[in-house]
Design a protein around this motif. Structure first.
Motif, mmCIF file in Angstrom:
data_model
loop_
_atom_site.group_PDB
_atom_site.id
_atom_site.type_symbol
_atom_site.label_atom_id
_atom_site.label_comp_id
_atom_site.label_asym_id
_atom_site.label_seq_id
_atom_site.Cartn_x
_atom_site.Cartn_y
_atom_site.Cartn_z
ATOM 1 N N CYS A 220 0.837 -1.206 0.000
ATOM 2 C CA CYS A 220 0.000 0.000 0.000
ATOM 3 C C CYS A 220 0.864 1.244 0.000
ATOM 4 O O CYS A 220 0.594 2.203 -0.740
ATOM 5 C CB CYS A 220 -0.889 0.031 1.235
ATOM 6 S SG CYS A 220 -2.096 -1.236 1.307
ATOM 7 N N GLU A 221 1.902 1.215 0.822
ATOM 8 C CA GLU A 221 2.773 2.379 0.947
ATOM 9 C C GLU A 221 3.470 2.675 -0.369
ATOM 10 O O GLU A 221 3.576 3.843 -0.772
ATOM 11 C CB GLU A 221 3.781 2.099 2.052
ATOM 12 C CG GLU A 221 4.824 3.132 2.245
ATOM 13 C CD GLU A 221 6.177 2.524 2.402
ATOM 14 O OE1 GLU A 221 6.263 1.435 2.994
ATOM 15 O OE2 GLU A 221 7.134 3.099 1.911
ATOM 16 N N ALA A 222 3.928 1.625 -1.054
ATOM 17 C CA ALA A 222 4.617 1.855 -2.320
ATOM 18 C C ALA A 222 3.681 2.474 -3.348
ATOM 19 O O ALA A 222 4.047 3.435 -4.030
ATOM 20 C CB ALA A 222 5.183 0.531 -2.836
ATOM 21 N N GLY A 223 2.450 1.954 -3.419
ATOM 22 C CA GLY A 223 1.517 2.508 -4.395
ATOM 23 C C GLY A 223 1.191 3.960 -4.104
ATOM 24 O O GLY A 223 1.249 4.823 -4.997
ATOM 25 N N LEU A 224 0.881 4.251 -2.850
ATOM 26 C CA LEU A 224 0.520 5.632 -2.491
ATOM 27 C C LEU A 224 1.708 6.562 -2.665
ATOM 28 O O LEU A 224 1.566 7.675 -3.189
ATOM 29 C CB LEU A 224 0.037 5.670 -1.051
ATOM 30 C CG LEU A 224 -1.404 5.255 -0.870
ATOM 31 C CD1 LEU A 224 -1.749 5.270 0.593
ATOM 32 C CD2 LEU A 224 -2.308 6.196 -1.610
ATOM 33 N N ALA A 225 2.900 6.097 -2.267
ATOM 34 C CA ALA A 225 4.073 6.973 -2.351
ATOM 35 C C ALA A 225 4.399 7.272 -3.797
ATOM 36 O O ALA A 225 4.750 8.413 -4.144
ATOM 37 C CB ALA A 225 5.262 6.313 -1.665
ATOM 38 N N LEU A 226 4.249 6.281 -4.661
ATOM 39 C CA LEU A 226 4.588 6.548 -6.054
ATOM 40 C C LEU A 226 3.587 7.486 -6.703
ATOM 41 O O LEU A 226 3.967 8.335 -7.514
ATOM 42 C CB LEU A 226 4.697 5.236 -6.822
ATOM 43 C CG LEU A 226 5.973 4.506 -6.471
ATOM 44 C CD1 LEU A 226 6.059 3.199 -7.188
ATOM 45 C CD2 LEU A 226 7.171 5.353 -6.822
ATOM 46 N N SER A 227 2.320 7.382 -6.340
ATOM 47 C CA SER A 227 1.378 8.335 -6.930
ATOM 48 C C SER A 227 1.617 9.738 -6.380
ATOM 49 O O SER A 227 1.504 10.727 -7.124
ATOM 50 C CB SER A 227 -0.057 7.892 -6.689
ATOM 51 O OG SER A 227 -0.291 7.791 -5.324
ATOM 52 N N LEU A 228 2.017 9.826 -5.121
ATOM 53 C CA LEU A 228 2.384 11.151 -4.576
ATOM 54 C C LEU A 228 3.603 11.713 -5.288
ATOM 55 O O LEU A 228 3.651 12.905 -5.615
ATOM 56 C CB LEU A 228 2.666 11.034 -3.081
ATOM 57 C CG LEU A 228 1.454 11.043 -2.183
ATOM 58 C CD1 LEU A 228 1.865 10.709 -0.775
ATOM 59 C CD2 LEU A 228 0.810 12.395 -2.204
ATOM 60 N N VAL A 229 4.592 10.836 -5.548
ATOM 61 C CA VAL A 229 5.798 11.285 -6.248
ATOM 62 C C VAL A 229 5.442 11.789 -7.642
ATOM 63 O O VAL A 229 5.942 12.826 -8.096
ATOM 64 C CB VAL A 229 6.814 10.123 -6.307
ATOM 65 C CG1 VAL A 229 7.874 10.402 -7.344
ATOM 66 C CG2 VAL A 229 7.481 9.937 -4.978
ATOM 67 N N LEU A 230 4.535 11.080 -8.299
ATOM 68 C CA LEU A 230 4.146 11.520 -9.642
ATOM 69 C C LEU A 230 3.464 12.876 -9.602
ATOM 70 O O LEU A 230 3.728 13.740 -10.452
ATOM 71 C CB LEU A 230 3.216 10.490 -10.277
ATOM 72 C CG LEU A 230 3.911 9.388 -11.045
ATOM 73 C CD1 LEU A 230 2.889 8.547 -11.744
ATOM 74 C CD2 LEU A 230 4.858 9.985 -12.060
ATOM 75 N N LEU B 93 -7.758 -2.019 -0.471
ATOM 76 C CA LEU B 93 -8.783 -1.371 -1.302
ATOM 77 C C LEU B 93 -8.690 0.143 -1.173
ATOM 78 O O LEU B 93 -8.676 0.877 -2.178
ATOM 79 C CB LEU B 93 -10.149 -1.869 -0.876
ATOM 80 C CG LEU B 93 -11.329 -1.212 -1.591
ATOM 81 C CD1 LEU B 93 -11.347 -1.637 -3.022
ATOM 82 C CD2 LEU B 93 -12.621 -1.555 -0.907
ATOM 83 N N VAL B 94 -8.594 0.610 0.082
ATOM 84 C CA VAL B 94 -8.533 2.061 0.311
ATOM 85 C C VAL B 94 -7.276 2.649 -0.313
ATOM 86 O O VAL B 94 -7.304 3.722 -0.934
ATOM 87 C CB VAL B 94 -8.592 2.346 1.825
ATOM 88 C CG1 VAL B 94 -8.301 3.794 2.112
ATOM 89 C CG2 VAL B 94 -9.945 1.992 2.366
ATOM 90 N N ALA B 95 -6.161 1.916 -0.183
ATOM 91 C CA ALA B 95 -4.906 2.441 -0.742
ATOM 92 C C ALA B 95 -4.959 2.492 -2.255
ATOM 93 O O ALA B 95 -4.448 3.443 -2.863
ATOM 94 C CB ALA B 95 -3.738 1.576 -0.285
ATOM 95 N N SER B 96 -5.589 1.507 -2.872
ATOM 96 C CA SER B 96 -5.644 1.555 -4.333
ATOM 97 C C SER B 96 -6.554 2.681 -4.797
ATOM 98 O O SER B 96 -6.235 3.390 -5.764
ATOM 99 C CB SER B 96 -6.095 0.211 -4.892
ATOM 100 O OG SER B 96 -7.328 -0.125 -4.344
ATOM 101 N N ILE B 97 -7.673 2.895 -4.094
ATOM 102 C CA ILE B 97 -8.544 4.016 -4.463
ATOM 103 C C ILE B 97 -7.807 5.334 -4.265
ATOM 104 O O ILE B 97 -7.858 6.240 -5.107
ATOM 105 C CB ILE B 97 -9.835 3.971 -3.617
ATOM 106 C CG1 ILE B 97 -10.670 2.771 -4.018
ATOM 107 C CG2 ILE B 97 -10.647 5.232 -3.828
ATOM 108 C CD1 ILE B 97 -11.879 2.596 -3.168
ATOM 109 N N GLY B 98 -7.056 5.433 -3.143
ATOM 110 C CA GLY B 98 -6.312 6.650 -2.880
ATOM 111 C C GLY B 98 -5.232 6.896 -3.907
ATOM 112 O O GLY B 98 -5.013 8.031 -4.337
ATOM 113 N N ALA B 99 -4.549 5.827 -4.333
ATOM 114 C CA ALA B 99 -3.501 6.000 -5.337
ATOM 115 C C ALA B 99 -4.092 6.483 -6.655
ATOM 116 O O ALA B 99 -3.526 7.347 -7.324
ATOM 117 C CB ALA B 99 -2.751 4.694 -5.533
ATOM 118 N N ILE B 100 -5.258 5.941 -7.014
ATOM 119 C CA ILE B 100 -5.899 6.392 -8.253
ATOM 120 C C ILE B 100 -6.321 7.851 -8.121
ATOM 121 O O ILE B 100 -6.191 8.649 -9.043
ATOM 122 C CB ILE B 100 -7.104 5.488 -8.573
ATOM 123 C CG1 ILE B 100 -6.613 4.092 -8.927
ATOM 124 C CG2 ILE B 100 -7.901 6.038 -9.731
ATOM 125 C CD1 ILE B 100 -7.706 3.090 -8.998
#
Lengths: 153, 273
Positions: A72-82, B255-262
Motif C-alpha cells: 500500500c505504501e509503495a503505491g501511495l508513495a509513487l502516486s504522490l511522487v508523480l 482497497l482504500v490504498a488503491s482508491i487513494g492511489a488512483i
C-alpha cells in the motif's frame, strides 16, 4: 538466543541501518521510498527471527501484514511522487523544502554541502490570504510596524 | 562495553570498514571513476565479511552456513550498492537483488510461504512500479541531484553508531527466552498443564464452568510437534483463525490504498507528466 538467531538479527539490523542511511542522504524522491522499503525488509527479517525464537507463527503472520502495508505504501508513495513531479518537473526533495510562504525567510538548507541545483521551478503554489485588512492611513509609525508584522505572521 | 570491544575486535573493524566504504561510495565524493568505485566496493565487501565472520559461530551444518553467508552478504552488499547508486534504475535493480537475498534468508528461517509472497509482491509488483515511475519521471538522463548526497558523513556515522549499539546488545548479553517446549501445547485445545494453571484463575470467576475459557495466549499459532514453525497449515490457521479480522482489515486497507492511489495520481486530462 542461539548464535544462529543472533546473526539473523544482526543482518536485519544491518538492512535497517542501510535503509536509514539511504533515506537521509539521497535526494531523489524515488530512492527515498526505496530506502524505506529496505528498512521494512530488515524489520521483516527481525520479525521472522523473533517468531522462530518463540516457536510461534505470529512472527510470520505479522510479516505478512507488514508486506501488505508495504505494498500500500509503495503505491501511495509513487502516486504522490508523480503528482509532485508534475508540479516541479524534478525529483529533487530539496525543492520541496521551500514549500512555504514566499515572504517568509527560507529554511537553513544543507549547511554541510552545497545547495546544488535546487532552483524552484514550480508556480501556482497556493498563498494564504493575509490576515485582517491593512489599515488605510497608518496613524503612527510604531503601530504600523506592528501591524505589518502581524500581517506577516 | 570495554570487554565487548576486547572480545569482539572484528566487529568494530568490520563496522568501521563498512562505514568507510559507504562514505567512499556516496555520490558527490571522489568515487566517480570506475577504479575508485571498485576500491570502495572492495572496502565495503571487506568490512561486510569481517562483520559477518565476527557475528558468532553457529552449530549448524556447513551447507547452512554457506547459504547464510551467501544470502547475508548478498543482501547487505546489494543494500550498500543500492543506496549509493548514481542511477536510480540501478538502485531499483540492486533493491531487487536485496529482496531476493532476504527471501533466501526467509527460506533458511523455515518461512517458505513468506519467501514466495515477498518475491511475488516485491519483485513482481513493487519493483516494476518503481521502474515504471523512474522511467516516466527521469527521461532526461542523469540528474544533478543524483550526483550529490546531503549530509552523508553525519548520517553514516550516526547510523553505524546505532548498528554498533545493536551488535553490542546482541553479543554481550545472554538473553534468555522462555522457549515453550513443543509438546506442552496441545493443538486440540485440551488443556495441558501450563494452560490449565493459567485458565484456572479465569474459570474461578465465571459463574458456570462449562464455558471454554479464552486463553490469554494464542493457542492456535503456537507451534507443536505436528505443526512446526513455518508449516503452512499452522500459518494458515494463525492467519485465518487468530487474525481473521486483521486479514479482513488488511484487505480493506489494500482497497482504500488503491482508491487513494488512483485519486492522487495525475489524471490524463490534467496534461502529460
Amino acid at each position: 538466543m542461539t548464535p544462529e538467531e543472533q546473526r539473523f538479527l544482526l543482518v536485519g539490523a544491518g538492512l535497517f541501518v542501510l535503509g536509514a542511511i539511504g533515506f537521509i542522504t539521497r535526494r531523489n524522491l524515488i530512492l527515498m521510498v526505496l530506502s524505506a522499503e529496505l528498512m521494512l525488509h530488515g524489520v521483516s527479517l527481525t520479525l521472522v527471527t523473533f517468531g522462530r525464537m518463540h516457536q510461534t507463527n505470529e512472527g510470520q503472520a505479522f510479516t505478512i501484514f507488514t508486506l501488505t502495508v508495504a505494498a500500500c505504501e509503495a503505491g501511495l508513495a509513487l502516486s504522490l511522487v508523480l503528482s509532485l513531479y508534475r508540479k516541479s518537473h524534478s525529483l529533487d526533495i530539496q525543492l520541496w523544502s521551500e514549500l512555504r510562504e514566499s515572504d517568509l525567510s527560507g529554511p537553513v538548507l544543507d549547511s554541510f554541502g552545497e545547495r546544488g541545483d535546487a532552483t524552484s521551478s514550480y508556480e501556482n503554489i497556493p498563498k494564504l490570504t493575509p490576515a485582517g485588512i491593512a489599515p488605510k492611513d497608518p496613524p503612527r509609525a510604531s503601530t504600523s510596524a506592528s501591524a505589518t508584522t502581524s500581517t506577516r505572521t | 562495553m570495554m570487554t565487548w570491544i576486547q572480545h569482539h575486535p572484528m566487529t568494530i573493524v568490520g563496522l568501521v570498514l563498512w562505514a568507510t566504504g559507504i562514505l567512499w561510495l556516496m555520490p558527490g565524493k571522489k568515487a566517480s571513476k570506475p577504479r575508485a568505485h571498485m576500491i570502495g566496493v572492495l572496502i565495503v565487501a571487506l568490512g561486510l565479511v569481517t562483520f559477518c565472520l565476527s557475528s558468532g559461530k553457529a552449530q549448524s551444518e556447513f551447507a547452512d552456513d554457506v547459504m547464510f553467508w551467501v544470502f547475508a552478504i548478498g543482501a547487505l552488499m546489494s543494500g550498500v550498492l543500492m543506496i549509493t547508486a548514481r542511477n536510480p534504475v540501478y538502485a531499483a535493480l540492486w533493491f531487487a537483488l536485496a529482496t531476493l537475498s532476504t527471501c533466501g534468508l526467509f527460506l533458511l528461517q523455515h518461512a517458505p510461504f513468506l519467501a514466495a509472497a515477498t518475491i511475488i509482491v516485491y519483485a513482481g509488483a513493487v519493483i516494476v512500479t518503481f521502474l515504471f515511475v523512474i522511467m516516466l519521471a527521469q527521461q532526461s538522463g542523469a540528474a544533478g541531484y543524483d550526483q550529490r548526497s546531503s549530509q552523508s558523513l553525519f548520517a553514516t556515522i550516526s547510523a553505524f553508531v546505532l548498528l554498533g549499539a545493536i551488535s553490542l546488545t546482541l553479543q554481550s548479553e545472554k538473553i534468555d527466552i522462555a522457549r515453550p517446549s513443543l509438546d506442552v501445547v496441545d493443538s486440540s485445545g485440551a488443556s495441558s498443564a501450563a494452560t490449565e494453571n493459567m485458565g484456572a484463575a479465569i474459570i474461578a470467576d465465571l459463574p458456570s464452568t462449562d464455558i471454554t475459557p479464552v486463553m490469554p495466549g494464542n493457542v492456535m499459532s503456537k507451534a507443536d510437534a505436528d505443526h512446526p514453525v513455518g508449516n503452512l497449515k499452522g500459518l494458515g490457521k494463525s492467519l485465518f483463525g487468530d487474525y481473521l479480522f486483521a486479514v479482513e482489515l488488511a484487505g480493506t486497507l489494500l482497497l482504500v490504498a488503491s482508491i487513494g492511489a488512483i485519486a492522487i495520481a495525475p489524471r490524463r486530462e490534467q496534461g502529460a507528466i
